[in-house]
Design a protein around this motif. Structure first.
Motif, PDB file in Angstrom:
ATOM      1  N   MET A   1      -3.638  15.115   7.444  1.00  0.00           N
ATOM      2  CA  MET A   1      -2.568  15.044   6.447  1.00  0.00           C
ATOM      3  C   MET A   1      -2.225  16.441   5.953  1.00  0.00           C
ATOM      4  SD  MET A   1      -1.733  11.868   6.019  1.00  0.00           S
ATOM      5  CE  MET A   1      -0.960  11.836   4.413  1.00  0.00           C
ATOM      6  N   ILE A   2      -0.932  16.788   5.992  1.00  0.00           N
ATOM      7  CA  ILE A   2      -0.530  18.120   5.541  1.00  0.00           C
ATOM      8  C   ILE A   2      -0.087  18.114   4.077  1.00  0.00           C
ATOM      9  CG2 ILE A   2       0.112  18.857   7.861  1.00  0.00           C
ATOM     10  CD1 ILE A   2       3.013  18.386   7.153  1.00  0.00           C
ATOM     11  N   GLN A   3      -0.124  16.965   3.432  1.00  0.00           N
ATOM     12  CA  GLN A   3       0.127  16.859   1.988  1.00  0.00           C
ATOM     13  C   GLN A   3       1.475  17.458   1.587  1.00  0.00           C
ATOM     14  OE1 GLN A   3      -4.033  18.604   1.283  1.00  0.00           O
ATOM     15  NE2 GLN A   3      -3.721  17.386  -0.571  1.00  0.00           N
ATOM     16  N   PHE A   4       2.522  17.052   2.278  1.00  0.00           N
ATOM     17  CA  PHE A   4       3.876  17.489   1.930  1.00  0.00           C
ATOM     18  C   PHE A   4       4.347  16.650   0.751  1.00  0.00           C
ATOM     19  CE2 PHE A   4       8.512  17.169   2.352  1.00  0.00           C
ATOM     20  CZ  PHE A   4       8.855  18.517   2.369  1.00  0.00           C
ATOM     21  N   VAL A   5       4.547  17.289  -0.382  1.00  0.00           N
ATOM     22  CA  VAL A   5       4.894  16.586  -1.621  1.00  0.00           C
ATOM     23  C   VAL A   5       6.121  17.246  -2.235  1.00  0.00           C
ATOM     24  CG1 VAL A   5       4.129  15.921  -3.934  1.00  0.00           C
ATOM     25  CG2 VAL A   5       2.486  15.974  -2.039  1.00  0.00           C
ATOM     26  N   VAL A   6       7.085  16.433  -2.648  1.00  0.00           N
ATOM     27  CA  VAL A   6       8.291  16.929  -3.299  1.00  0.00           C
ATOM     28  C   VAL A   6       8.390  16.323  -4.693  1.00  0.00           C
ATOM     29  CG1 VAL A   6      10.814  17.050  -3.222  1.00  0.00           C
ATOM     30  CG2 VAL A   6       9.480  17.206  -1.103  1.00  0.00           C
ATOM     31  N   ASP A   7       8.563  17.166  -5.692  1.00  0.00           N
ATOM     32  CA  ASP A   7       8.720  16.724  -7.074  1.00  0.00           C
ATOM     33  C   ASP A   7      10.142  16.183  -7.243  1.00  0.00           C
ATOM     34  OD1 ASP A   7       9.225  16.588  -9.853  1.00  0.00           O
ATOM     35  OD2 ASP A   7       7.683  18.103 -10.256  1.00  0.00           O
ATOM     36  N   GLU A   8      10.254  14.874  -7.400  1.00  0.00           N
ATOM     37  CA  GLU A   8      11.578  14.252  -7.476  1.00  0.00           C
ATOM     38  C   GLU A   8      12.379  14.756  -8.664  1.00  0.00           C
ATOM     39  OE1 GLU A   8      12.134  10.146  -6.769  1.00  0.00           O
ATOM     40  OE2 GLU A   8      10.283   9.915  -5.639  1.00  0.00           O
ATOM     41  N   PRO A  34      13.392  15.082   0.352  1.00  0.00           N
ATOM     42  CA  PRO A  34      12.928  15.374   1.719  1.00  0.00           C
ATOM     43  C   PRO A  34      11.544  14.785   1.967  1.00  0.00           C
ATOM     44  CG  PRO A  34      13.888  17.332   0.725  1.00  0.00           C
ATOM     45  CD  PRO A  34      13.766  16.310  -0.384  1.00  0.00           C
ATOM     46  N   HIS A  35      11.282  14.456   3.217  1.00  0.00           N
ATOM     47  CA  HIS A  35       9.981  13.892   3.586  1.00  0.00           C
ATOM     48  C   HIS A  35       9.660  14.268   5.023  1.00  0.00           C
ATOM     49  CE1 HIS A  35      12.802  10.990   5.321  1.00  0.00           C
ATOM     50  NE2 HIS A  35      11.815  10.636   6.140  1.00  0.00           N
ATOM     51  N   ILE A  36       8.416  14.082   5.398  1.00  0.00           N
ATOM     52  CA  ILE A  36       7.970  14.296   6.778  1.00  0.00           C
ATOM     53  C   ILE A  36       7.310  13.006   7.249  1.00  0.00           C
ATOM     54  CG2 ILE A  36       6.452  15.602   8.321  1.00  0.00           C
ATOM     55  CD1 ILE A  36       6.682  17.967   6.440  1.00  0.00           C
ATOM     56  N   ARG A  37       7.767  12.480   8.358  1.00  0.00           N
ATOM     57  CA  ARG A  37       7.147  11.277   8.891  1.00  0.00           C
ATOM     58  C   ARG A  37       5.719  11.569   9.349  1.00  0.00           C
ATOM     59  NH1 ARG A  37      11.827  11.512  11.770  1.00  0.00           N
ATOM     60  NH2 ARG A  37      10.641  11.793  13.707  1.00  0.00           N
ATOM     61  N   PRO A  38       4.783  10.675   9.113  1.00  0.00           N
ATOM     62  CA  PRO A  38       3.381  10.914   9.497  1.00  0.00           C
ATOM     63  C   PRO A  38       3.211  11.311  10.955  1.00  0.00           C
ATOM     64  CG  PRO A  38       3.526   8.973   8.107  1.00  0.00           C
ATOM     65  CD  PRO A  38       4.939   9.381   8.411  1.00  0.00           C
ATOM     66  N   GLU A  39       3.990  10.693  11.856  1.00  0.00           N
ATOM     67  CA  GLU A  39       3.829  10.999  13.284  1.00  0.00           C
ATOM     68  C   GLU A  39       4.341  12.392  13.641  1.00  0.00           C
ATOM     69  OE1 GLU A  39       7.606   8.441  12.853  1.00  0.00           O
ATOM     70  OE2 GLU A  39       5.603   8.585  11.962  1.00  0.00           O
ATOM     71  N   ALA A  40       5.100  13.040  12.723  1.00  0.00           N
ATOM     72  CA  ALA A  40       5.631  14.378  12.998  1.00  0.00           C
ATOM     73  C   ALA A  40       4.751  15.485  12.419  1.00  0.00           C
ATOM     74  CB  ALA A  40       7.044  14.504  12.438  1.00  0.00           C
ATOM     75  N   GLU A  41       3.772  15.120  11.609  1.00  0.00           N
ATOM     76  CA  GLU A  41       2.971  16.141  10.927  1.00  0.00           C
ATOM     77  C   GLU A  41       2.234  17.072  11.886  1.00  0.00           C
ATOM     78  OE1 GLU A  41       0.389  14.394   8.054  1.00  0.00           O
ATOM     79  OE2 GLU A  41       2.018  13.978   6.638  1.00  0.00           O
ATOM     80  N   ALA A  42       1.853  16.555  13.040  1.00  0.00           N
ATOM     81  CA  ALA A  42       1.095  17.378  13.997  1.00  0.00           C
ATOM     82  C   ALA A  42       1.922  18.543  14.519  1.00  0.00           C
ATOM     83  CB  ALA A  42       0.607  16.527  15.159  1.00  0.00           C
ATOM     84  N   ASN A  43       3.236  18.485  14.377  1.00  0.00           N
ATOM     85  CA  ASN A  43       4.105  19.563  14.862  1.00  0.00           C
ATOM     86  C   ASN A  43       4.282  20.681  13.843  1.00  0.00           C
ATOM     87  OD1 ASN A  43       4.630  18.275  17.348  1.00  0.00           O
ATOM     88  ND2 ASN A  43       6.201  17.006  16.392  1.00  0.00           N
TER      89      ASN A  43
END
Length: 277
Positions: A1-8, A34-43
């Motif tokens: 998990m890369i913990q991508f978090v956006v403060d709304e 904005p968000h990152i799909r879990p399956e894209a985090e490895a990129n």
């Protein structure tokens, strides 16, 4: 998990993090943040551009929050004139004071090197540093002993061995430190075969170290003689903590015992060819 978090509450949906994402994995739809799909985090290449580019400090990643980043503005960087003077005034220093560099200063310099550019942002670098004069003295003694043993055991007399024999004799007979220049410190930067461009990564890192070190009042010199000796005597490379399969280079540094009150005059020394498509 890369913990991508956006403060709304802070996010204005400007899309800058989406546009600046090197891996193109950040998505934004409609009024959603904005968000990152879990399956894209490895990129993700771990560049942190999303954290850096957000004008509202709304993006966090890897557990890193914008409030812990250093704010940047026009005054954060050297002027063009100062930077040009730094490049022109940088000198290779081969005379050093018999003092240790402050451990705190050295820590700051080496930590900052984590920000240098590397191929595909791989950051797969190893820093082998001698940060104490007494340790450097022991390393120097060991180096010349290993060189003398290699010269004695050599079955052929090629250019490398002839040079090493000269340096060994100069050290033994006159105490002349041809290779390490009496420097109190040594930094070897290395990159493994899994790096995208190991030789370039090493050279860039040492170039950044050289310029920041000179801004801190230190002297540096790219030490091709040390690498030459390490290639001829692998035990010396091992003694410096450099893995056998790594690309590397060596830099000496310390408090300079010489000052240069003016630049040299080399502007225009490089050949410039304009490319016209």
């Amino acid at each position: 998990m890369i913990q991508f978090v956006v403060d709304e509450a802070k996010c204005t949906r400007c899309g800058q993090c989406v546009r600046d994402c090197v891996a193109k994995i950040i998505r934004q739809t409609g009024a959603n943040v904005p968000h990152i799909r879990p399956e894209a985090e490895a990129n993700c290449i771990h560049c942190q551009h999303c954290l850096a580019v957000c004008p509202e400090a709304a993006v966090s990643i890897f557990g890193l929050v914008p409030s812990d980043s250093e704010p940047l503005n026009a005054a954060s960087f050297p002027s063009l004139g100062n930077m040009l003077s730094l490049v022109r005034g940088r000198r290779s220093v081969r005379q050093y004071r018999e003092e240790n560099v402050s451990p705190e200063l050295l820590r700051r310099l080496l930590e900052t090197l984590g920000n240098v550019p590397t191929g595909v942002n791989r950051m797969a670098l190893t820093f082998s540093v001698i940060d104490d004069r007494e340790t450097m003295r022991r390393f120097r003694d060991k180096a010349y002993r290993l060189i003398a043993e290699a010269v004695e055991a050599a079955t052929t007399s090629d250019h490398n061995m002839s040079f090493l024999q000269e340096t060994s004799n100069a050290w033994r007979e006159r105490g002349e430190d041809t290779i390490f220049r009496g420097a109190p410190h040594l930094l070897a930067v290395s990159a493994g075969p899994d790096s995208a461009c190991p030789q370039e990564d090493v050279a860039l890192t040492l170039a950044y170290f050289e310029l920041t070190a000179q801004c801190a009042g230190l002297g540096t010199v790219w030490c091709g003689l040390a690498k030459w000796a390490m290639e001829a005597v692998p035990a010396l490379k091992e003694a410096a903590g450099i893995p056998p399969d790594h690309s590397y280079y060596v830099m000496l540094f310390g408090l300079p015992a010489v000052q240069y009150p003016r630049t040299v005059q080399r502007d225009g020394a490089s050949h410039v060819r304009r490319i016209q498509a």
